[in-house]
Design an enzyme around this catalytic site. Sequence first.
Site, PDB file in Angstrom:
ATOM      1  N   ASN A   1       5.806  40.172 -12.526  1.00 38.11           N
ATOM      2  CA  ASN A   1       5.376  41.392 -12.718  1.00 38.11           C
ATOM      3  C   ASN A   1       4.753  41.867 -10.778  1.00 38.11           C
ATOM      4  O   ASN A   1       3.791  40.918 -10.876  1.00 38.11           O
ATOM      5  CB  ASN A   1       4.633  41.413 -14.205  1.00 38.11           C
ATOM      6  CG  ASN A   1       3.661  39.868 -14.022  1.00 38.11           C
ATOM      7  OD1 ASN A   1       3.922  39.422 -13.687  1.00 38.11           O
ATOM      8  ND2 ASN A   1       2.423  40.538 -14.496  1.00 38.11           N
TER       9      ASN A   1
ATOM     10  N   CYS B   1       5.803  45.308 -15.171  1.00 41.35           N
ATOM     11  CA  CYS B   1       6.131  44.860 -15.445  1.00 41.35           C
ATOM     12  C   CYS B   1       7.128  43.519 -14.865  1.00 41.35           C
ATOM     13  O   CYS B   1       7.946  44.231 -13.839  1.00 41.35           O
ATOM     14  CB  CYS B   1       6.854  44.872 -17.748  1.00 41.35           C
ATOM     15  SG  CYS B   1       5.215  45.208 -18.141  1.00 41.35           S
TER      16      CYS B   1
ATOM     17  N   GLU C   1      10.122  43.054 -16.923  1.00 42.44           N
ATOM     18  CA  GLU C   1      11.310  43.466 -16.808  1.00 42.44           C
ATOM     19  C   GLU C   1      12.069  44.604 -16.074  1.00 42.44           C
ATOM     20  O   GLU C   1      13.154  44.760 -16.014  1.00 42.44           O
ATOM     21  CB  GLU C   1      11.082  43.948 -18.334  1.00 42.44           C
ATOM     22  CG  GLU C   1      11.004  42.687 -19.505  1.00 42.44           C
ATOM     23  CD  GLU C   1       9.291  42.483 -19.427  1.00 42.44           C
ATOM     24  OE1 GLU C   1       8.479  42.268 -19.183  1.00 42.44           O
ATOM     25  OE2 GLU C   1       9.415  42.230 -20.589  1.00 42.44           O
TER      26      GLU C   1
ATOM     27  N   CYS D   1       9.384  47.260 -22.387  1.00 45.29           N
ATOM     28  CA  CYS D   1      10.498  46.476 -21.733  1.00 45.29           C
ATOM     29  C   CYS D   1      11.261  46.326 -23.124  1.00 45.29           C
ATOM     30  O   CYS D   1      12.188  46.108 -22.536  1.00 45.29           O
ATOM     31  CB  CYS D   1       9.275  45.458 -21.507  1.00 45.29           C
ATOM     32  SG  CYS D   1       8.828  46.091 -19.698  1.00 45.29           S
TER      33      CYS D   1
HETATM   34  N1  THU Z   1       3.293  42.166 -18.661  1.00 41.54           N
HETATM   35  C1  THU Z   1       4.828  42.574 -17.966  1.00 41.54           C
HETATM   36  O1  THU Z   1       4.822  42.179 -16.717  1.00 41.54           O
HETATM   37  N2  THU Z   1       5.743  42.824 -19.235  1.00 41.54           N
HETATM   38  C2  THU Z   1       5.546  42.099 -20.188  1.00 41.54           C
HETATM   39  O2  THU Z   1       6.417  42.162 -21.720  1.00 41.54           O
HETATM   40  C3  THU Z   1       4.137  42.567 -20.657  1.00 41.54           C
HETATM   41  C4  THU Z   1       3.542  42.307 -20.201  1.00 41.54           C
HETATM   42  C5  THU Z   1       2.618  42.290 -17.388  1.00 41.54           C
HETATM   43  C6  THU Z   1       1.988  43.958 -17.261  1.00 41.54           C
HETATM   44  C7  THU Z   1       0.869  43.306 -17.139  1.00 41.54           C
HETATM   45  O3  THU Z   1       0.798  42.989 -15.427  1.00 41.54           O
HETATM   46  C8  THU Z   1      -0.135  41.815 -17.647  1.00 41.54           C
HETATM   47  O4  THU Z   1       1.707  41.463 -17.647  1.00 41.54           O
HETATM   48  C9  THU Z   1      -1.017  42.049 -18.094  1.00 41.54           C
HETATM   49  O5  THU Z   1      -0.758  43.118 -19.641  1.00 41.54           O
END
Ligand code: THU
Length: 132
Positions: free
Chosen positions: A49, A60, A62, A96
Amino acid sequence: MTNALAQVDWELLHRTAIEAMERAYAPYSNFPVGVAGLVDDGRIVSGCNVENASYGVGLCAECGMVSDLARTGGGRLMAVWCVDRSGEALMPCGRCRQLLWEHGGPECLLQTPLGVRSMSEMLPQAFGAHNL
Ligand code: THU
């Protein structure tokens, strides 16, 4: 699913996801995430992320992984492992799951806190290209 499961090096996916998580840029949430995916040609793609001072613009893990997928030649995701800072399996957010659906489809396997599941279980009755 048993056959497909046997062909996946889950240990490698886990290690790659943890390495990606260690590169996360998450100064606002302090919630680093990493993800790795096995592509149908054997490649491994990954992402972390990447947040932003304009909170809603954050990416995110993903998102980074599917960008890596496209950048390195495309293909279909066969298996995915997303991790939190402890290396524990983390369930992809709703948005995602849609990304994973687009690039992996219903058969793509996902490591979850309850074990391996297919994307058809993780995003039932999904909206996808077949609806258009
Ligand atoms: N996050 C992800 O990278 N992937 C997910 O599927 C869930 C959430 C990240 C987004 C943000 O930077 C942090 O987790 C907190 O929500």
